[in-house]
Write a protein that holds these residues in place. Sequence first.
Motif, PDB file in Angstrom:
ATOM      1  N   ALA A   1       0.723  -1.264  -0.096  1.00  0.00           N
ATOM      2  CA  ALA A   1       0.017   0.116   0.042  1.00  0.00           C
ATOM      3  C   ALA A   1       0.683   1.319  -0.125  1.00  0.00           C
ATOM      4  CB  ALA A   1      -0.868  -0.124   1.167  1.00  0.00           C
ATOM      5  N   GLY A   2       2.173   1.113   0.697  1.00  0.00           N
ATOM      6  CA  GLY A   2       2.859   2.345   0.535  1.00  0.00           C
ATOM      7  C   GLY A   2       3.560   2.562  -0.517  1.00  0.00           C
ATOM      8  N   ARG A   3       3.721   1.441  -1.211  1.00  0.00           N
ATOM      9  CA  ARG A   3       4.249   1.734  -2.666  1.00  0.00           C
ATOM     10  C   ARG A   3       3.347   2.278  -3.743  1.00  0.00           C
ATOM     11  NH1 ARG A   3       6.058   2.349  -7.068  1.00  0.00           N
ATOM     12  NH2 ARG A   3       7.531   1.091  -8.280  1.00  0.00           N
TER      13      ARG A   3
ATOM     14  N   PHE B   1      -5.246   7.407   0.454  1.00  0.00           N
ATOM     15  CA  PHE B   1      -5.755   7.874   1.726  1.00  0.00           C
ATOM     16  C   PHE B   1      -7.322   7.781   1.860  1.00  0.00           C
ATOM     17  CE2 PHE B   1      -6.944  10.745   5.001  1.00  0.00           C
ATOM     18  CZ  PHE B   1      -6.314  10.235   6.395  1.00  0.00           C
ATOM     19  N   LEU B   2      -7.697   8.649   0.748  1.00  0.00           N
ATOM     20  CA  LEU B   2      -9.342   9.031   0.944  1.00  0.00           C
ATOM     21  C   LEU B   2      -9.988   7.338   0.489  1.00  0.00           C
ATOM     22  CD1 LEU B   2      -9.616  12.385  -0.972  1.00  0.00           C
ATOM     23  CD2 LEU B   2      -9.692  11.661   1.643  1.00  0.00           C
TER      24      LEU B   2
ATOM     25  N   LEU C   1      -4.513   2.402   4.370  1.00  0.00           N
ATOM     26  CA  LEU C   1      -4.189   4.066   5.008  1.00  0.00           C
ATOM     27  C   LEU C   1      -2.997   4.206   5.717  1.00  0.00           C
ATOM     28  CD1 LEU C   1      -7.246   5.526   6.293  1.00  0.00           C
ATOM     29  CD2 LEU C   1      -5.225   5.979   7.520  1.00  0.00           C
ATOM     30  N   ALA C   2      -2.526   3.471   6.590  1.00  0.00           N
ATOM     31  CA  ALA C   2      -1.312   3.456   7.487  1.00  0.00           C
ATOM     32  C   ALA C   2      -0.198   4.134   6.826  1.00  0.00           C
ATOM     33  CB  ALA C   2      -1.304   2.195   8.513  1.00  0.00           C
ATOM     34  N   PRO C   3       0.356   3.498   5.836  1.00  0.00           N
ATOM     35  CA  PRO C   3       1.481   4.213   5.433  1.00  0.00           C
ATOM     36  C   PRO C   3       1.387   5.445   4.723  1.00  0.00           C
ATOM     37  CG  PRO C   3       0.914   2.327   3.864  1.00  0.00           C
ATOM     38  CD  PRO C   3      -0.065   2.388   5.126  1.00  0.00           C
TER      39      PRO C   3
ATOM     40  N   GLN D   1       6.418   0.182   9.757  1.00  0.00           N
ATOM     41  CA  GLN D   1       5.134  -0.258  10.501  1.00  0.00           C
ATOM     42  C   GLN D   1       5.090  -1.916  10.207  1.00  0.00           C
ATOM     43  OE1 GLN D   1       1.784   2.199  10.405  1.00  0.00           O
ATOM     44  NE2 GLN D   1       2.576   3.685   9.103  1.00  0.00           N
ATOM     45  N   THR D   2       5.432  -2.392   9.206  1.00  0.00           N
ATOM     46  CA  THR D   2       5.602  -3.926   9.190  1.00  0.00           C
ATOM     47  C   THR D   2       6.112  -4.387  10.213  1.00  0.00           C
ATOM     48  OG1 THR D   2       4.987  -3.880   6.928  1.00  0.00           O
ATOM     49  CG2 THR D   2       5.756  -6.075   7.563  1.00  0.00           C
TER      50      THR D   2
END
Length: 514
Positions: free
Chosen positions: A93-95, A106-107, A143-145, A434-435
């Motif tokens: 998700a961060g990537r 994010f949205l 959402l987190a990253p 976070q992982t």
Amino acid sequence: MAAPAAAKGVLVDLGTRAGGGGRGQAPQGEGPDPHRWRALWVTLVAGFMILLDVTIVAVALPSMQRELHASAAAVQWVVSGYALAFALILVTAGRIGDTFGRRRVFLLSLAAFVVCSAGAGAAPTIELLVVARLTQGVAAGCLAPQNSALIQQLFRGEERGRAFGLFGATVGVSSAVGPVVGGLILALAHGAHGWRWIFYVNVPIGVVALLLGSRLLPRVAPGGRGRLDPVGVCLLGAGILALMLPLVLADAGGVRRLWWLFPVGLLVLLLFAGWERRTVRRGGAPLLDPGLLTETRGYATGAGLGSLYFVGFSGVWLVFALFFQNGLGFSPLMSGLAVTPFAVGSAVAAAVAGRLVERFGRLLTVWGLVAVMAGLGSTAVVLWLAPADRAAWYAAPALLVGGLGSGFVISPNVTMTLRDVPVRMAGAAGGALQTGQRLGGAVGTAALPGLFYLTLSATRDDYHDAVALAIGCGLAAMVCAFAVAVLDWRRDRTADHRHCPPETSHSHTHASHG
């Protein structure tokens, strides 16, 4: 993401790499985003919700089990399924956010989280509730990253330290107050359906955050390449799944039955690392650039420190809940209130630490870990010796000291770990950080309660011995984190003395590259 020559580029200062990174980065003469602080609060509210949902549900499991006529193993998936899905998607998700735009991800993720929260609250069967929680975990992991990446994008210098201080306070407090908030909701929402409000409460908060986010988050053109690394996604996901599945199923004997997944997971992660290096050599776009670990100052040690710290940090909360509720007969709400001093101390210290990290750097985490170890060590001794009717009161000062120390660990570590990461990699880097924390938390929440129960069996239900030994083992992981922090601090001092002119080499200012 990064071509072969770009692997070394992760060392370049963000101020020269961020061009096009967003209005908050002020590239090419642009000023800072005027909405950056209000945008930050939107992301923090969303981040608080998704992290709170890791722990808030635990106090409502008995009510869910009774109303839905579910087995203990099935209802446990309401907690473990969310944590597992959350951890699996973080790096990918961060990537995706780096590639296609953090505001958009994010949205969309926040909207999905709100819908899944409503679905979990309305679920008529345990099967549908578990499905809703799995999809809610995926949305939370997406959402987190974006939170840490948006901070990288919007802030620089001392402002970035302050923003990460608030982010660290959010992480620490959301993890600590889950049982308190859950107990309050159950106390206010009477009846068999009261547990459903634990999920419904996310809906109005999430809708407001969604509306504000659509107005305040910066519209920035995506900066990455428009393709992902599907082989890397599959290898990383399989490796994390193999490592986490036995841990999240620990209550059902998962570690005993599925221990063989640990070496399998490590082997798959080694294959993932080899594949990513191959992708970079061939000029492709890796899921996670190997240069982050091998060439980015402070990233590898910061990620390792965070993982070790969360082994103890996450595990002790379940141990406290078991001790106060099963050992002393506290209600879920009273059990949560008993550890509130830690949450209060963590929130205050994290906000202060954000203003000090530019000056003191890694030294903040060193002293923070000293305070955490002193506070939790004292708590273990107090709970071991204190009479049952006064244990919570006697432990409160020690918990406050531990919380103050924790505030000086989490937010400065995030700042120091991500300080030299180029903005174009911020999402993937934050997701990987976070992982590691999620993996450490899974180890702690499986190992420390397991040790607590083993001690109870060996001592014929002596809860005081059990809580002291379990907290002591959590402290062992924090001692390891302390050793990493000291090594990183000494290395930074050596590097700063080597690169600073003689007349400034003894300055207290830490070389922090915003």
